[in-house]
Scaffold this active site. Structure first.
Site, PDB file in Angstrom:
ATOM      1  N   GLU A  43       0.861  -1.182   0.000  1.00 37.56           N
ATOM      2  CA  GLU A  43       0.000   0.000   0.000  1.00 37.56           C
ATOM      3  C   GLU A  43       0.894   1.227   0.000  1.00 37.56           C
ATOM      4  O   GLU A  43       1.736   1.391   0.895  1.00 37.56           O
ATOM      5  CB  GLU A  43      -0.918   0.049   1.229  1.00 37.56           C
ATOM      6  CG  GLU A  43      -1.861   1.243   1.163  1.00 37.56           C
ATOM      7  CD  GLU A  43      -2.690   1.515   2.423  1.00 37.56           C
ATOM      8  OE1 GLU A  43      -3.600   2.347   2.362  1.00 37.56           O
ATOM      9  OE2 GLU A  43      -2.394   0.903   3.477  1.00 37.56           O
ATOM     10  N   GLU A  68       5.037   4.745   3.638  1.00 38.14           N
ATOM     11  CA  GLU A  68       4.599   6.080   4.044  1.00 38.14           C
ATOM     12  C   GLU A  68       5.800   7.009   4.021  1.00 38.14           C
ATOM     13  O   GLU A  68       6.889   6.609   4.403  1.00 38.14           O
ATOM     14  CB  GLU A  68       3.979   6.000   5.455  1.00 38.14           C
ATOM     15  CG  GLU A  68       3.616   7.319   6.077  1.00 38.14           C
ATOM     16  CD  GLU A  68       2.721   8.210   5.210  1.00 38.14           C
ATOM     17  OE1 GLU A  68       1.669   7.774   4.737  1.00 38.14           O
ATOM     18  OE2 GLU A  68       3.113   9.376   5.003  1.00 38.14           O
ATOM     19  N   ASP A 118      -2.896  11.494  -2.501  1.00 40.10           N
ATOM     20  CA  ASP A 118      -2.936  12.946  -2.667  1.00 40.10           C
ATOM     21  C   ASP A 118      -3.305  13.280  -4.111  1.00 40.10           C
ATOM     22  O   ASP A 118      -2.701  12.740  -5.040  1.00 40.10           O
ATOM     23  CB  ASP A 118      -1.567  13.557  -2.319  1.00 40.10           C
ATOM     24  CG  ASP A 118      -1.232  13.366  -0.837  1.00 40.10           C
ATOM     25  OD1 ASP A 118      -2.139  12.956  -0.085  1.00 40.10           O
ATOM     26  OD2 ASP A 118      -0.086  13.619  -0.442  1.00 40.10           O
ATOM     27  N   THR A 191     -10.538   2.258   4.987  1.00 38.50           N
ATOM     28  CA  THR A 191      -9.362   2.989   5.448  1.00 38.50           C
ATOM     29  C   THR A 191      -9.846   4.115   6.367  1.00 38.50           C
ATOM     30  O   THR A 191     -11.040   4.411   6.435  1.00 38.50           O
ATOM     31  CB  THR A 191      -8.580   3.594   4.269  1.00 38.50           C
ATOM     32  OG1 THR A 191      -9.238   4.785   3.829  1.00 38.50           O
ATOM     33  CG2 THR A 191      -8.445   2.628   3.105  1.00 38.50           C
ATOM     34  N   GLU A 192      -8.891   4.766   7.011  1.00 35.11           N
ATOM     35  CA  GLU A 192      -9.252   5.865   7.903  1.00 35.11           C
ATOM     36  C   GLU A 192      -9.982   6.981   7.125  1.00 35.11           C
ATOM     37  O   GLU A 192     -11.020   7.490   7.552  1.00 35.11           O
ATOM     38  CB  GLU A 192      -7.979   6.424   8.536  1.00 35.11           C
ATOM     39  CG  GLU A 192      -8.261   7.420   9.625  1.00 35.11           C
ATOM     40  CD  GLU A 192      -7.011   8.184  10.059  1.00 35.11           C
ATOM     41  OE1 GLU A 192      -5.906   7.846   9.618  1.00 35.11           O
ATOM     42  OE2 GLU A 192      -7.178   9.135  10.824  1.00 35.11           O
ATOM     43  N   TYR A 193      -9.427   7.353   5.973  1.00 37.14           N
ATOM     44  CA  TYR A 193     -10.057   8.404   5.167  1.00 37.14           C
ATOM     45  C   TYR A 193     -11.413   7.971   4.641  1.00 37.14           C
ATOM     46  O   TYR A 193     -12.337   8.762   4.570  1.00 37.14           O
ATOM     47  CB  TYR A 193      -9.121   8.792   4.006  1.00 37.14           C
ATOM     48  CG  TYR A 193      -8.212   9.921   4.388  1.00 37.14           C
ATOM     49  CD1 TYR A 193      -7.283   9.758   5.405  1.00 37.14           C
ATOM     50  CD2 TYR A 193      -8.282  11.157   3.775  1.00 37.14           C
ATOM     51  CE1 TYR A 193      -6.446  10.795   5.790  1.00 37.14           C
ATOM     52  CE2 TYR A 193      -7.459  12.203   4.154  1.00 37.14           C
ATOM     53  CZ  TYR A 193      -6.545  12.014   5.154  1.00 37.14           C
ATOM     54  OH  TYR A 193      -5.721  13.046   5.536  1.00 37.14           O
TER      55      TYR A 193
HETATM   56  C1  LIG Z   1      -4.803  11.265   2.279  1.00 38.35           C
HETATM   57  S1  LIG Z   1      -3.725  10.197   3.134  1.00 38.35           S
HETATM   58  C2  LIG Z   1      -4.548   8.628   3.041  1.00 38.35           C
HETATM   59  C3  LIG Z   1      -4.089   7.679   4.111  1.00 38.35           C
HETATM   60  C4  LIG Z   1      -4.684   6.270   4.052  1.00 38.35           C
HETATM   61  N1  LIG Z   1      -4.284   5.574   2.837  1.00 38.35           N
HETATM   62  C5  LIG Z   1      -6.180   6.291   4.158  1.00 38.35           C
HETATM   63  O1  LIG Z   1      -6.849   6.013   3.153  1.00 38.35           O
HETATM   64  O2  LIG Z   1      -6.694   6.541   5.255  1.00 38.35           O
HETATM   65  C6  LIG Z   1      -2.399  10.000   1.962  1.00 38.35           C
HETATM   66  C7  LIG Z   1      -1.152   9.433   2.591  1.00 38.35           C
HETATM   67  O3  LIG Z   1      -0.220   9.140   1.579  1.00 38.35           O
HETATM   68  C8  LIG Z   1       1.078   9.581   1.968  1.00 38.35           C
HETATM   69  N2  LIG Z   1       1.807   9.857   0.726  1.00 38.35           N
HETATM   70  C9  LIG Z   1       1.487  10.782  -0.190  1.00 38.35           C
HETATM   71  N3  LIG Z   1       2.352  10.760  -1.222  1.00 38.35           N
HETATM   72  C10 LIG Z   1       3.234   9.763  -0.948  1.00 38.35           C
HETATM   73  C11 LIG Z   1       4.385   9.260  -1.616  1.00 38.35           C
HETATM   74  N4  LIG Z   1       4.802   9.788  -2.776  1.00 38.35           N
HETATM   75  N5  LIG Z   1       5.063   8.255  -1.061  1.00 38.35           N
HETATM   76  C12 LIG Z   1       4.668   7.718   0.119  1.00 38.35           C
HETATM   77  N6  LIG Z   1       3.592   8.169   0.817  1.00 38.35           N
HETATM   78  C13 LIG Z   1       2.891   9.178   0.290  1.00 38.35           C
HETATM   79  C14 LIG Z   1       0.797  10.817   2.799  1.00 38.35           C
HETATM   80  O4  LIG Z   1       1.861  11.168   3.654  1.00 38.35           O
HETATM   81  C15 LIG Z   1      -0.449  10.385   3.553  1.00 38.35           C
HETATM   82  O5  LIG Z   1      -0.150   9.714   4.739  1.00 38.35           O
END
Ligand SMILES: C[S@@+](CC[C@H](N)C(=O)[O-])C[C@H]1O[C@@H](n2cnc3c(N)ncnc32)[C@H](O)[C@@H]1O
Length: 215
Positions: A43, A68, A118, A191-193
């Site tokens: 993931e 992450e 993102d 997921t949390e989101y």
């Molecule tokens: C909006 S959160 C979603 C978290 C989780 N997947 C959820 O659905 O609850 C996006 C996560 O992706 C991580 N992230 C974004 N771009 C990334 C990258 N290029 N490599 C690793 N992690 C990344 C961010 O730091 C953040 O924790």
């Protein structure tokens, strides 16, 4: 994902049993680390890790790696996961920006989960989206046989972009839903989101896309 700075994050990361700091050492041989030949699901952007933990507990015959990029978020995930009674031995974590993903894996991944990635809405940042051609090219290097991407997002623009990008790159869609929770997709792990958006009544977009690794 916004998170306040976690003060003792370095100690938490250093003391973690799940975090693989020298991930480059396992390039092409994660099966040695896990001690078996089971499928490997990763993931990217695991946030606080609820999704990957629940998967690891539910599917003990699949190996999972959560990725992450932010220390503080990872430290929170580690605290949560390692605070549980039993640590699954089919779960590892990496701190890494996914742009370096091919330094961690080589021809060994079976599935990539992209959950609430993102959106990078500005056009000049589109290459940073995890479904851009730049990333799909990197993924080709890490998949074992079939490339398999599973994506969930609340963001309609990112979803439309991803459908186009994956399709132009040769992926075909085995499942697409504009309302995951009212679809026939089975065994969804939230997921949390996803929980946050669902509570607000926002629909979740879902896709499962596949491609032959050599195409
Ligand atoms: C909006 S959160 C979603 C978290 C989780 N997947 C959820 O659905 O609850 C996006 C996560 O992706 C991580 N992230 C974004 N771009 C990334 C990258 N290029 N490599 C690793 N992690 C990344 C961010 O730091 C953040 O924790």
């Amino acid at each position: 994902m916004r998170l306040r700075n976690v003060k003792n994050k370095e100690e938490i990361l250093k003391g973690s049993k799940l975090l693989i700091i020298n991930y480059q050492d396992y390039l092409g041989r994660w099966k040695d680390l896990f001690g078996n030949d089971n499928p490997l699901y990763i993931e990217i952007g695991m946030g606080k890790g609820e999704f990957i933990l629940e998967n690891a507990l539910k599917y003990p015959n699949i190996n999972f790696v959560g990725i992450e990029k932010f220390d503080s978020i990872l430290a929170r995930a580690i605290q949560k996961i390692e605070g549980k009674e039993e640590l699954p031995n089919n779960l590892k974590l990496i701190r890494m920006d996914a742009k370096d993903i091919d330094l961690a894996f080589r021809k060994e991944v079976d599935r990539i989960y992209l959950n609430f990635s993102d959106p990078w809405p500005k056009k000049r940042h589109s290459e940073r989206r995890l479904t851009s051609k730049t990333f799909l090219t990197r993924y080709d290097k890490i998949f074992k046989n079939d490339c398999e991407v599973v994506m969930k997002t609340d963001n309609v623009s990112l979803f439309e972009y991803s459908l186009e990008s994956l399709s132009s790159y040769g992926y075909s869609f085995h499942k697409v839903s504009l309302d995951l929770h009212n679809s026939d997709v089975e065994d969804n792990i939230m997921t949390e989101y996803e929980e946050k958006f669902t509570k607000k009544g926002i629909k979740i977009n879902y896709l499962l896309a596949k491609k032959d690794v050599n195409k």
